[in-house]
Design a protein around this motif. Structure first.
Motif, PDB file in Angstrom:
ATOM      1  N   ALA A   1      44.026  60.690  59.280  1.00  0.00           N
ATOM      2  CA  ALA A   1      43.114  59.715  58.683  1.00  0.00           C
ATOM      3  C   ALA A   1      42.767  58.627  59.690  1.00  0.00           C
ATOM      4  O   ALA A   1      43.614  58.196  60.476  1.00  0.00           O
ATOM      5  CB  ALA A   1      43.729  59.099  57.429  1.00  0.00           C
ATOM      6  N   ARG A   2      41.518  58.178  59.646  1.00  0.00           N
ATOM      7  CA  ARG A   2      41.099  57.093  60.534  1.00  0.00           C
ATOM      8  C   ARG A   2      41.889  55.815  60.278  1.00  0.00           C
ATOM      9  O   ARG A   2      42.029  54.975  61.160  1.00  0.00           O
ATOM     10  CB  ARG A   2      39.608  56.803  60.338  1.00  0.00           C
ATOM     11  CG  ARG A   2      38.670  57.869  60.885  1.00  0.00           C
ATOM     12  CD  ARG A   2      37.239  57.537  60.485  1.00  0.00           C
ATOM     13  NE  ARG A   2      36.281  58.451  61.052  1.00  0.00           N
ATOM     14  CZ  ARG A   2      35.627  58.241  62.184  1.00  0.00           C
ATOM     15  NH1 ARG A   2      35.851  57.152  62.875  1.00  0.00           N
ATOM     16  NH2 ARG A   2      34.748  59.116  62.635  1.00  0.00           N
ATOM     17  N   THR A   3      42.415  55.675  59.056  1.00  0.00           N
ATOM     18  CA  THR A   3      43.152  54.467  58.690  1.00  0.00           C
ATOM     19  C   THR A   3      44.617  54.527  59.098  1.00  0.00           C
ATOM     20  O   THR A   3      45.357  53.566  58.873  1.00  0.00           O
ATOM     21  CB  THR A   3      43.066  54.238  57.172  1.00  0.00           C
ATOM     22  OG1 THR A   3      43.542  55.413  56.484  1.00  0.00           O
ATOM     23  CG2 THR A   3      41.630  53.958  56.730  1.00  0.00           C
ATOM     24  N   SER A   4      45.055  55.635  59.679  1.00  0.00           N
ATOM     25  CA  SER A   4      46.461  55.780  60.053  1.00  0.00           C
ATOM     26  C   SER A   4      46.866  54.718  61.071  1.00  0.00           C
ATOM     27  O   SER A   4      46.178  54.495  62.066  1.00  0.00           O
ATOM     28  CB  SER A   4      46.700  57.177  60.652  1.00  0.00           C
ATOM     29  OG  SER A   4      47.977  57.247  61.254  1.00  0.00           O
ATOM     30  N   THR A   5      47.994  54.075  60.822  1.00  0.00           N
ATOM     31  CA  THR A   5      48.519  53.094  61.773  1.00  0.00           C
ATOM     32  C   THR A   5      49.368  53.755  62.854  1.00  0.00           C
ATOM     33  O   THR A   5      49.686  53.140  63.867  1.00  0.00           O
ATOM     34  CB  THR A   5      49.361  52.037  61.039  1.00  0.00           C
ATOM     35  OG1 THR A   5      50.417  52.687  60.315  1.00  0.00           O
ATOM     36  CG2 THR A   5      48.504  51.248  60.057  1.00  0.00           C
ATOM     37  N   THR A   6      49.736  55.017  62.641  1.00  0.00           N
ATOM     38  CA  THR A   6      50.535  55.747  63.627  1.00  0.00           C
ATOM     39  C   THR A   6      49.656  56.397  64.689  1.00  0.00           C
ATOM     40  O   THR A   6      50.048  56.498  65.856  1.00  0.00           O
ATOM     41  CB  THR A   6      51.390  56.821  62.932  1.00  0.00           C
ATOM     42  OG1 THR A   6      52.213  56.189  61.946  1.00  0.00           O
ATOM     43  CG2 THR A   6      52.279  57.551  63.923  1.00  0.00           C
ATOM     44  N   TRP A   7      48.472  56.842  64.297  1.00  0.00           N
ATOM     45  CA  TRP A   7      47.610  57.558  65.235  1.00  0.00           C
ATOM     46  C   TRP A   7      47.309  56.769  66.512  1.00  0.00           C
ATOM     47  O   TRP A   7      47.371  57.343  67.608  1.00  0.00           O
ATOM     48  CB  TRP A   7      46.315  57.992  64.560  1.00  0.00           C
ATOM     49  CG  TRP A   7      45.252  58.349  65.548  1.00  0.00           C
ATOM     50  CD1 TRP A   7      44.070  57.719  65.765  1.00  0.00           C
ATOM     51  CD2 TRP A   7      45.288  59.419  66.511  1.00  0.00           C
ATOM     52  NE1 TRP A   7      43.366  58.308  66.776  1.00  0.00           N
ATOM     53  CE2 TRP A   7      44.093  59.353  67.258  1.00  0.00           C
ATOM     54  CE3 TRP A   7      46.232  60.406  66.819  1.00  0.00           C
ATOM     55  CZ2 TRP A   7      43.806  60.247  68.286  1.00  0.00           C
ATOM     56  CZ3 TRP A   7      45.949  61.295  67.844  1.00  0.00           C
ATOM     57  CH2 TRP A   7      44.759  61.225  68.564  1.00  0.00           C
ATOM     58  N   PRO A   8      46.987  55.475  66.460  1.00  0.00           N
ATOM     59  CA  PRO A   8      46.704  54.766  67.711  1.00  0.00           C
ATOM     60  C   PRO A   8      47.861  54.847  68.711  1.00  0.00           C
ATOM     61  O   PRO A   8      47.637  54.910  69.924  1.00  0.00           O
ATOM     62  CB  PRO A   8      46.458  53.326  67.255  1.00  0.00           C
ATOM     63  CG  PRO A   8      45.955  53.464  65.855  1.00  0.00           C
ATOM     64  CD  PRO A   8      46.740  54.616  65.287  1.00  0.00           C
ATOM     65  N   ARG A   9      49.093  54.863  68.223  1.00  0.00           N
ATOM     66  CA  ARG A   9      50.246  54.962  69.118  1.00  0.00           C
ATOM     67  C   ARG A   9      50.327  56.350  69.749  1.00  0.00           C
ATOM     68  O   ARG A   9      50.664  56.499  70.925  1.00  0.00           O
ATOM     69  CB  ARG A   9      51.521  54.638  68.346  1.00  0.00           C
ATOM     70  CG  ARG A   9      51.542  53.200  67.808  1.00  0.00           C
ATOM     71  CD  ARG A   9      52.685  52.988  66.844  1.00  0.00           C
ATOM     72  NE  ARG A   9      53.978  53.234  67.469  1.00  0.00           N
ATOM     73  CZ  ARG A   9      55.116  53.320  66.798  1.00  0.00           C
ATOM     74  NH1 ARG A   9      55.108  53.205  65.463  1.00  0.00           N
ATOM     75  NH2 ARG A   9      56.247  53.528  67.430  1.00  0.00           N
ATOM     76  N   ILE A  10      50.004  57.386  68.970  1.00  0.00           N
ATOM     77  CA  ILE A  10      49.985  58.737  69.524  1.00  0.00           C
ATOM     78  C   ILE A  10      48.846  58.873  70.525  1.00  0.00           C
ATOM     79  O   ILE A  10      49.008  59.488  71.586  1.00  0.00           O
ATOM     80  CB  ILE A  10      49.853  59.775  68.389  1.00  0.00           C
ATOM     81  CG1 ILE A  10      51.065  59.688  67.458  1.00  0.00           C
ATOM     82  CG2 ILE A  10      49.704  61.188  68.951  1.00  0.00           C
ATOM     83  CD1 ILE A  10      50.978  60.583  66.239  1.00  0.00           C
TER      84      ILE A  10
ATOM     85  N   GLY B   1      34.346  62.914  59.310  1.00  0.00           N
ATOM     86  CA  GLY B   1      34.284  62.074  58.105  1.00  0.00           C
ATOM     87  C   GLY B   1      35.287  60.939  58.190  1.00  0.00           C
ATOM     88  O   GLY B   1      35.309  60.179  59.158  1.00  0.00           O
ATOM     89  N   ASP B   2      36.154  60.838  57.181  1.00  0.00           N
ATOM     90  CA  ASP B   2      37.153  59.763  57.189  1.00  0.00           C
ATOM     91  C   ASP B   2      38.421  60.164  57.946  1.00  0.00           C
ATOM     92  O   ASP B   2      39.414  59.451  57.917  1.00  0.00           O
ATOM     93  CB  ASP B   2      37.493  59.325  55.764  1.00  0.00           C
ATOM     94  CG  ASP B   2      37.976  60.480  54.879  1.00  0.00           C
ATOM     95  OD1 ASP B   2      38.226  61.577  55.420  1.00  0.00           O
ATOM     96  OD2 ASP B   2      38.085  60.282  53.655  1.00  0.00           O
ATOM     97  N   HIS B   3      38.378  61.318  58.620  1.00  0.00           N
ATOM     98  CA  HIS B   3      39.501  61.778  59.436  1.00  0.00           C
ATOM     99  C   HIS B   3      39.071  62.017  60.876  1.00  0.00           C
ATOM    100  O   HIS B   3      37.873  62.065  61.181  1.00  0.00           O
ATOM    101  CB  HIS B   3      40.092  63.085  58.866  1.00  0.00           C
ATOM    102  CG  HIS B   3      41.069  62.863  57.759  1.00  0.00           C
ATOM    103  ND1 HIS B   3      40.728  62.206  56.587  1.00  0.00           N
ATOM    104  CD2 HIS B   3      42.381  63.208  57.629  1.00  0.00           C
ATOM    105  CE1 HIS B   3      41.784  62.164  55.790  1.00  0.00           C
ATOM    106  NE2 HIS B   3      42.796  62.756  56.402  1.00  0.00           N
ATOM    107  N   LEU B   4      40.046  62.163  61.739  1.00  0.00           N
ATOM    108  CA  LEU B   4      39.825  62.570  63.120  1.00  0.00           C
ATOM    109  C   LEU B   4      40.424  63.954  63.314  1.00  0.00           C
ATOM    110  O   LEU B   4      41.463  64.280  62.739  1.00  0.00           O
ATOM    111  CB  LEU B   4      40.475  61.580  64.096  1.00  0.00           C
ATOM    112  CG  LEU B   4      39.932  60.157  64.064  1.00  0.00           C
ATOM    113  CD1 LEU B   4      40.801  59.253  64.941  1.00  0.00           C
ATOM    114  CD2 LEU B   4      38.488  60.112  64.521  1.00  0.00           C
ATOM    115  N   ILE B   5      39.753  64.769  64.104  1.00  0.00           N
ATOM    116  CA  ILE B   5      40.210  66.123  64.408  1.00  0.00           C
ATOM    117  C   ILE B   5      40.768  66.100  65.828  1.00  0.00           C
ATOM    118  O   ILE B   5      40.030  65.940  66.794  1.00  0.00           O
ATOM    119  CB  ILE B   5      39.067  67.134  64.289  1.00  0.00           C
ATOM    120  CG1 ILE B   5      38.425  67.053  62.893  1.00  0.00           C
ATOM    121  CG2 ILE B   5      39.563  68.546  64.581  1.00  0.00           C
ATOM    122  CD1 ILE B   5      37.098  67.773  62.795  1.00  0.00           C
TER     123      ILE B   5
END
Length: 210
Positions: free
Chosen positions: A101-110, A174-178
């Protein structure tokens, strides 16, 4: 420098500018459909609850995506989140993909790490999955893990299989990243795999039986 490059390209007969497109080629391409956002006074094309209910009939495995802690002093520890939307993508080159999800707070760290490890969960690891599905908690508290061999991303103990990857590409969806990852190493735990996979279906965990 630019002028030198242009002179070289001309000397070897390479084009230095793009040729004008052939009108015949343009005519052969069908027009793109018009895309626009749904206005506030319009009804969304699908009810989100119906969308989730119908798509929930598709049973899937469950993974935990992890990334190593930054090397800077005082930085946060390793990152990780539970992910149902994972799949193999390509054999040559070896690629996998997951959606976040674009709103994930974990994704930016990954994303900053540029690498990740896919930990495929087995039956009986539902509690581990729930721990990594919680936002803001110390997800790695009490969780045994070792560095994956190439990227150093956390490889969780007791998982049936793991896939060590570098981020190859990120696409919008959409509201997610692939997220596309290039596989650098992978492996299995024969003993852990005997219990079978952890499955997710219609909002609950289940087991596979033959």
């Amino acid at each position: 420098m630019a002028a030198t490059a242009v002179r070289y390209l001309r000397s070897v007969g390479a084009p230095t500018s793009a040729a004008a497109p052939d009108p015949a080629d343009r005519a052969a391409v069908p027009p793109r459909p018009a895309l626009r956002a749904v206005r506030e006074d319009e009804r969304a094309p699908l009810d989100p609850a119906d969308f989730r209910a119908v798509l929930g009939h598709f049973a899937s495995g469950v993974t935990i995506i992890t990334a190593p802690a930054p090397e800077t002093a005082g930085a946060d520890g390793p990152a990780g989140f539970a992910c149902q939307s994972f799949a193999s993508l390509s054999l040559d080159p070896p690629l996998v993909t997951f959606m976040v999800a674009r709103t994930s707070t974990t994704w930016p760290r990954i994303a900053r790490a540029g690498v990740f490890c896919v930990n495929i969960l087995g039956a009986g690891q539902g509690a581990l999955c729930r721990a990594f599905a919680v936002s803001g908690a110390d997800k790695f508290a009490g969780v045994t893990h070792t560095p994956a061999p190439v990227t150093g991303s956390p490889r969780l103990a007791g998982v049936p299989a793991w896939i060590d990857c570098a981020i190859q590409a990120v696409h919008t969806g959409g509201d997610h990243l692939i997220v596309v990852g290039r596989v650098a190493a992978l492996g299995t735990d024969t003993e852990a795999a005997q219990a079978g996979p952890l499955l997710f279906h219609r909002g609950t965990f289940g087991r596979f039986s033959t």
